[in-house]
Structure formats: C-alpha cells, structure tokens
Design an enzyme around this catalytic site. Structure first.
Site, PDB file in Angstrom:
ATOM      1  N   ASP A  28      -5.821  13.850   9.119  1.00 53.54           N
ATOM      2  CA  ASP A  28      -5.615  13.354   7.758  1.00 53.54           C
ATOM      3  C   ASP A  28      -5.993  14.385   6.706  1.00 53.54           C
ATOM      4  O   ASP A  28      -6.771  14.103   5.778  1.00 53.54           O
ATOM      5  CB  ASP A  28      -6.423  12.071   7.522  1.00 53.54           C
ATOM      6  CG  ASP A  28      -6.194  11.016   8.594  1.00 53.54           C
ATOM      7  OD1 ASP A  28      -5.061  10.929   9.106  1.00 53.54           O
ATOM      8  OD2 ASP A  28      -7.139  10.286   8.919  1.00 53.54           O
ATOM      9  N   GLU A 193       1.681   4.218   5.096  1.00 50.61           N
ATOM     10  CA  GLU A 193       0.284   4.492   4.774  1.00 50.61           C
ATOM     11  C   GLU A 193       0.171   5.893   4.199  1.00 50.61           C
ATOM     12  O   GLU A 193       1.175   6.582   3.984  1.00 50.61           O
ATOM     13  CB  GLU A 193      -0.588   4.354   6.027  1.00 50.61           C
ATOM     14  CG  GLU A 193      -0.179   5.261   7.159  1.00 50.61           C
ATOM     15  CD  GLU A 193      -0.911   4.975   8.466  1.00 50.61           C
ATOM     16  OE1 GLU A 193      -1.695   4.007   8.513  1.00 50.61           O
ATOM     17  OE2 GLU A 193      -0.693   5.714   9.441  1.00 50.61           O
TER      18      GLU A 193
END
Length: 507
Positions: A28, A193
């Site tokens: 991420d 997301e």
C-alpha cells in the site's frame, strides 16, 4: 550499532515491472514530493514501530529514514490480531507540513487517524481521530482555495456512508464539515478501495484499487472538474492489471501517483512475486514497485518499463552497540522498547511477564538469503530464532541449556521436528535460518513450494542443519492475511543477549 551493508550497489539494473524498489513486506505505498525529494510510506499492520517511511531522489533507490508511528500514544495495541493494525494510508505535503492519514484496524470504530510533522523523518504528532469516518484507506487532498477533502472506503452504517465516500474536512480540528457523500464507485469489480485524489491539467482524477488485493487486483481511474465530482470513468478501465497474465509479478494495484521533478508523472503500486507450483505461493508479502505515468488524451497511462531498478545489496550486520535500534527492527503487537535493552555485551531481550512471547524481527527482503544470530545464554534461559508469517505459521530453532530443537507451527498444530544435544562453550553460539530455491523445482509431477527453509546451528564453527522445511506453509496462500515473512528472535524463558545479527541477501 554497527550497520554494515555487506553488499554494495552493483552496476546492474532490471526493469521496474519485475523488480520491487522496496522489497519485502511493504504494501500500500503512498508517495509525495517536496522539491527534489520523494517520500514514501507503507502499511505495517500489527507491527510496531508502524508505517515505515523512505526517502529517494530518483524513485528507484530508497532509504528508510524512520517510522511514522514510534510511540504507543500514536498506535494503540487494540486487539493485536495478525493483519490488524495499520492499513492503507495517504502521505502528503501541504503548507510546509507533512500529513499522514491512516486507519488502525486494531482499535477500530473511532475513525481515521490524522498526523502531521515538519520533517518526514519525524517526530510525528499524536494522531487526531476523525469521528464519523468508519472505514479504511483514507485519502487527504486540498484544492486551490485550501479546502480539504477526505475520501475513504466507508463501512456505513448509512447508505451514503458505504463504498467510496467523501467529505470536506477541517484538518486542524479533525472534524468533518459535512455528512459523507458517495463519489465514483469504480467499474463494478469487487472491493473498490484505496482512493487517491489528484489535480492535473485542470482536471481532478480519482484513482481506485479494484478486484481485491489478490490475483484480480487492478487500478482504475475517473476524472471530473471538481474534487467532489461528478466523475467520468476512463473508457478502457482498468488502466493497470496483471490478472490472467503470465507476468512474474501479480496482484498489482493500490497505486499512488506523484508529479516528478521534471514535470512528468510516476506511480508507486504494490505487487507480489508468486513462486512454485499452482496456485503459486508468495512469501514476502506485497512489495512496492514504480512505473512511469504518461498522459493520453487527458488520461493517465502506466508505463511499467520506464524505470530501471539498480540491484542494491540488502545484506547487513548489526551488533546492537548503538543507543537505539535501527528502524528496520519491529515487533508484532509489541513495542520493542518494552522488552529489549542495550547492554555492553549486545541487545538484551526479555521474556514477557504477560505470558506471550514478544518477538524482535526484521522483514525478509528476498527469496534466497541466510540469517545468523549469535546468542549468549546462561542458566535456564531459552531463545527462539524464527521465520514468521503470523502467530500460527512459523518455523523456529530453539536453544536451552544443552538442547537445540526445531519447532514448526502450522495452524493449530505445533510439532518438534528435530532435536540435538550441544556441548556449550564459553561465549555466544550461533543459530541459522536460510531460504533457498526448492531443490525439486522444475521436476515434472513434483508438488514443489516456493522455496526450502533450512534451520540449524554452528558448534565450534561447524554448521549442523537440523531440518529442511517446505516453504509453502509460510506463505500468504496458506496463512492468509496481508503481511509477509519476518525473521526474528524471542526469549521463551528468562532473558537472552543477542551479540550479533547477520542477514545475507543472495537473490
């Protein structure tokens, strides 16, 4: 602390599409630029210190300059479960300050956490918790008049608070200025997301991850005239995916874009490197990659071949002679400062008084490597040197008194695999763990995993290998979750002293 890079940078490069710029469990990625300097942070889940932060001048060579979350007042332990803790985040620089917004899933319910600092290396402020923002993956952005927008994956409870949602934010007070509203929800793939919002060329772009963070992972984009939308999707979404491709790097996605020093654009994103037979097993977790961004009719396009990544040595030796631990050292669910102490002989690691076994660990950064721990024991003390995916998936070599044994934990099953008697000599003794390519790889009809894990010890300089273990059981495909392998040490009885730790990267 002696921190020697055993391997120097070699004049060898490889395409960024197949080589991570930050290897090992660093998922991420989120990036920003200040002048000529780039800064990048990643998720860290249950490990503390949390949110490692890196610096680069060229987007391909990165140095860890610290961790954003270094105090327990910033990162509550909460439930401490594997793959809980710090999820997807956003790092930005605005009005002379760095801003970092994230979610602690181990202390969930109160809303996202917003921190700030004058320097990327910290110290960072204690977090301001933003009420009414139940969810994950927050993004923060400012428009030209200074209005701040928070965009995230909402978990409800209302219909307008579920999915990709957005609200104006007072960042100083940590307070929403309006009720959340839905924005673009992606193309219809599973689990939209990781939203990130950018202004470029007079348009606002909303970039999402879709398809889940497994093999169907993808990056999609939409654009609008305002940071609040409405957004129109790219006609050929997704703009990045390796799904159903024979690429060595899979599950690519969760991208963050940055404008470069020369006015071009680039992106960082996560990917995994599966190995072995079907379904393929990835053991290092999700790693950070870089790509160029070109613009085609006002839309971003990924150029995975723009950058060449130099082969940089990741070997190191640590004798723990410094007053503080290197930022590479982390612990799952614990603060290393609570169970370690520097001594003239080395680093002391204490057994927990609460019944658990705290682990001091560092991320594994490659597929072929070896690690050696030189340990001082006396009396009834006991040490465990282990390779770990989570609490229920690890291989370890343990030593106490005259006995050494190899233990495997796979799910609810724990087994002593091998034992040996040693003749204790004055001074430290050495425990070793190594990962190598599977010796059966490539043989037709043989069910091979991603690698072979060997565990052993040295006595009077001679290496004795006690066990050779299938690496499949320490993979994400078996263990589940979002993290990767770490190698570390624990005191299972009393206190131990680690005189020296060596990590040798081979490929």
């Amino acid at each position: 602390m002696v921190d020697i890079a055993v391997e120097q940078v070699r004049q060898v490069t490889s395409p960024a599409a197949i080589t991570p710029v930050i290897p090992g469990f660093h998922p991420d990625p989120t990036i920003c630029r200040v002048g000529f300097d780039y800064f990048l942070a990643t998720s860290s889940f249950e490990y503390f210190p949390g949110a490692p932060i890196f610096h680069s001048r060229d987007l391909v060579t990165w140095d860890q300059i610290g961790n954003i979350l270094t105090r327990r007042s910033q990162f509550a332990v909460g439930d401490g479960r594997p793959s809980g803790g710090i999820f997807g985040s956003t790092l930005r620089h605005h009005n002379g300050e760095f801003w970092f917004v994230t979610t602690n899933m181990s202390d969930f319910g109160g809303g996202h956490l917003l921190l700030r600092s004058k320097e990327a290396a910290g110290p960072w402020s204690d977090p301001v918790q933003i009420p009414g923002t139940l969810g994950i993956d927050p993004d923060i952005a400012w428009d030209s008049d200074g209005t701040c927008y928070l965009t995230w994956v909402g978990f409800g409870p209302g219909e307008n608070e579920s999915g990709i949602v957005q609200a104006r934010l007072d960042p100083d007070a940590g307070r929403l200025l309006e009720s959340p509203r839905k924005v673009w929800q992606g193309t219809g793939l599973a689990y939209p997301e990781g939203p990130h919002l950018y202004e470029a060329g007079g348009c606002w772009y909303l970039v999402l991850a879709e398809g889940g963070t497994e093999r169907g992972h993808a990056v999609s984009v939409s654009r609008g005239s305002s940071p609040a939308g409405p957004f129109e999707p790219h006609p050929n979404n997704p703009i990045l995916s390796h799904r159903s491709m024979a690429a060595p790097v899979q599950s690519v996605g969760h991208a963050d874009l940055v404008e470069t020093v020369d006015g071009d654009w680039a992106a960082v994103y996560l990917g995994v490197r599966p190995r072995g037979v079907v379904p393929g097993f990835h053991v290092l977790g999700r790693e950070t990659y870089v790509a160029g961004i070109s613009w085609d009719q006002g839309w971003p396009r990924f150029d995975e071949d723009r950058y060449q990544v130099p082969v940089v040595g990741s070997s190191f030796i640590d004798d723990f002679s410094s007053d503080s631990l290197h930022p590479r050292w982390i612990s799952p669910g614990q603060d290393p400062a609570s169970f370690t102490a520097e001594t003239p002989e080395g680093l002391l690691i204490r057994q927990s008084q609460t019944g658990n076994v705290p682990i001091l660990a560092t991320r594994v950064l490659g597929h072929v490597w070896g690690a050696r721990a030189s340990v001082l024991l006396s009396g009834d003390e006991a040490v465990r040197f282990l390779l770990r995916m989570d609490d229920f998936h690890w291989y370890g070599i343990e030593a106490s008194g005259r006995q050494i044994r190899v233990v495997a934990q796979i799910g609810p099953l724990q087994q002593v695999v091998a034992t040996a008697e040693i003749d204790p000599a004055p001074g430290p003794f050495q425990l070793e763990i190594a990962c190598n390519d599977s010796p059966l790889a490539g043989q037709p009809g043989i069910n091979t995993g991603p690698d072979e894990v060997t565990l052993g010890f040295r006595e009077h300089g001679e290496l004795t290998t006690l066990a050779r273990m299938d690496g499949r059981y320490l993979s994400t495909e078996v263990a589940g979750g979002f993290t990767g392998r770490v190698v570390g040490l624990a005191a299972t009885s009393g206190s131990i002293i680690i005189e020296r730790f060596e990590y040798n990267h081979h490929g």
